[in-house]
Design an enzyme around this catalytic site. Structure first.
Site, PDB file in Angstrom:
ATOM      1  N   ASN A 160      -2.786  -4.526  10.169  1.00  0.00           N
ATOM      2  CA  ASN A 160      -3.826  -3.836  11.165  1.00  0.00           C
ATOM      3  C   ASN A 160      -3.983  -5.191  11.944  1.00  0.00           C
ATOM      4  O   ASN A 160      -4.157  -5.065  13.278  1.00  0.00           O
ATOM      5  CB  ASN A 160      -5.416  -3.545  10.396  1.00  0.00           C
ATOM      6  CG  ASN A 160      -5.411  -5.122   9.936  1.00  0.00           C
ATOM      7  OD1 ASN A 160      -6.506  -5.525  10.930  1.00  0.00           O
ATOM      8  ND2 ASN A 160      -5.367  -5.831   8.629  1.00  0.00           N
ATOM      9  N   THR A 197      -3.617   2.578   5.893  1.00  0.00           N
ATOM     10  CA  THR A 197      -4.632   3.269   6.535  1.00  0.00           C
ATOM     11  C   THR A 197      -4.535   1.947   7.326  1.00  0.00           C
ATOM     12  O   THR A 197      -4.920   2.882   8.459  1.00  0.00           O
ATOM     13  CB  THR A 197      -5.815   2.760   5.404  1.00  0.00           C
ATOM     14  OG1 THR A 197      -4.897   1.280   4.895  1.00  0.00           O
ATOM     15  CG2 THR A 197      -5.807   4.199   4.113  1.00  0.00           C
ATOM     16  N   GLU A 252       1.334  -0.996  -0.200  1.00  0.00           N
ATOM     17  CA  GLU A 252      -0.242   0.217   0.353  1.00  0.00           C
ATOM     18  C   GLU A 252       1.050   1.335   0.259  1.00  0.00           C
ATOM     19  O   GLU A 252       0.534   2.305  -0.312  1.00  0.00           O
ATOM     20  CB  GLU A 252      -1.298  -0.336   1.569  1.00  0.00           C
ATOM     21  CG  GLU A 252      -1.741   1.242   0.807  1.00  0.00           C
ATOM     22  CD  GLU A 252      -2.454   0.966   2.722  1.00  0.00           C
ATOM     23  OE1 GLU A 252      -2.872   2.535   2.698  1.00  0.00           O
ATOM     24  OE2 GLU A 252      -3.043   0.330   3.425  1.00  0.00           O
TER      25      GLU A 252
END
Length: 404
Positions: A316, A246, A178
């Protein structure tokens, strides 16, 4: 007709969307997890009570990406389908796609050079770098874009920074798919610049340079893999705009943003801030929701230990484990078989990069255990972990898991 080796089963009377929806439910839905949610997010069996975080597992972006991949297999049954890499960071989901004949360009024996205009290429939820995308477009491939909307939002901000002549400071891992894709957005037409900072230590080094200047060569050596071509800290740190991968820890991303704001303020003064600094909160809502939910679980329940389920390379998931490990003994496991036996567990420690085996992880007596899962983890695996935990804690006859 499905692809050779595909587990997709075609049923009479169903259109393509219905068929995919049914297959997704069979592959990733758990009746046990659904029942636990209805029952207050708690499950008790024998000496163990499992408390589920109120937000965990598949997020909207992941759900959409997997759905698109399944639909591509049904829509193009006779064509080769490639993924540029892992669609998400979950080995179980990626193996499901491999079993349907979807080929991963990062797998041994695969080559980007073999892709032709007759092939279908799926772009993963993380997105791909612009040069990679342009290569597929030039070949004439059919593209299935599953890039997450939260990632696209970051790209929009970074693209705007470039248009304003502002350097993008990206809080993330320079090696992550990403972040590489986001950095490429800052380099559109070769004009923009970026700096990737992994943590507060790296951010502080950049902020010190903003305030006081320093050894340009030493700075570039320290960020050798994390800056745009031609990056000059003396020039390109004069105006900065913050963005992030993110899936990073939201509190750290906000702190990084505040550090750069303070450095610009110290160097140039209040009047120059609007011209020299931009900040946007680009942590995705699903990441934030899962982090908030696990913080709430830790505050509300007295837990003996915490299990965090998700790929060991999932950013995450790792950050969920970091939050938990600061409060209670925590084990980040990739799959149900990571719960090897009542005495042994295979997990990734928060202070390490590779999985390790630990003993004595499951104490005797009554236990209160917290459980959450990263945004790439399906409910089927969550349910399987609960059943495995139940069996290990309550039945001494359970055999150790076999790990590949």
């Amino acid at each position: 007709m499905s692809a050779p080796g595909s587990p997709l089963i075609f049923r009479k009377g169903l259109d393509r969307k219905q068929e995919v929806a049914l297959q997704l439910a069979e592959d990733y839905h758990s009746d046990l997890v659904a029942a636990i949610k209805r029952d207050g997010f708690a499950y008790t069996s024998g000496r163990v009570t499992v408390h589920l975080a109120h937000e965990f597992g598949f997020c909207y972006g992941v759900d959409r990406a997997v759905d698109y991949a399944y639909q591509a297999r049904v829509r193009f049954p006779d064509r080769r389908i490639f993924l540029t890499g892992e669609i998400i960071h979950n080995p179980h989901v990626n193996d499901q796609l491999r079993s349907q004949g979807i080929r991963f360009l990062t797998d041994p024996g695969e080559s980007l050079d073999a892709v032709t205009g007759d092939d279908v290429v799926i772009l993963p939820a993380f997105g791909v770098a612009l040069d990679v995308l342009e290569g597929f477009v030039a070949r004439g491939c059919t593209l299935v874009d599953t890039t997450c909307g939260s990632v696209l939002n970051v790209w929009k901000n970074v693209t705007r920074y470039t248009g304003e002549g502002i350097t993008s400071v990206i809080h993330g891992k320079y090696w992550h798919e990403e972040t590489r894709a986001t950095a490429s957005q800052a380099r559109q037409d070769g004009r923009g610049h970026y700096l990737v900072v992994f943590d507060n230590t790296e951010a502080q080094r950049a902020c010190d340079f903003i305030r006081h200047g320093g050894d340009r060569a030493a700075f570039l050596a320290a960020f050798a893999n994390a800056t745009s071509p031609g990056f000059d800290p003396e020039l390109h740190l004069q105006r900065v705009g913050c963005a992030n991968q993110t899936t990073m820890l939201s509190s750290e991303s906000m702190e990084v943003g505040q550090m750069f704001r303070a450095a610009i303020l110290d160097r140039y003064g209040e009047a120059e801030l609007p011209h020299r600094f931009r900040a946007f909160d680009t942590i995705c809502s699903a990441t934030q929701d899962r982090q908030d939910a696990v913080i709430a679980l830790l505050a509300e329940q007295r837990l003996d230990l915490m299990l965090v389920l998700g790929g060991h390379n999932s950013s995450n998931t790792y950050n969920l484990a970091r939050i938990c490990a600061s409060v209670v003994p925590t084990y980040h496991v990739a799959e149900p078989n990571g719960l090897v036996s009542v005495d042994e567990i295979l997990h990734r420690p928060v202070d390490g990069h590779e999985p390790v085996r630990s003993r004595g992880w499951l104490p005797d007596g009554r236990l209160s255990i917290g459980l959450t899962a990263g945004a790439s983890t399906p409910d089927t695996l969550v349910g399987a972990v609960i059943r495995r935990l139940d069996a290990l804690a309550n039945d001494p006859r359970i055999e150790p898991a076999t790990l590949d």
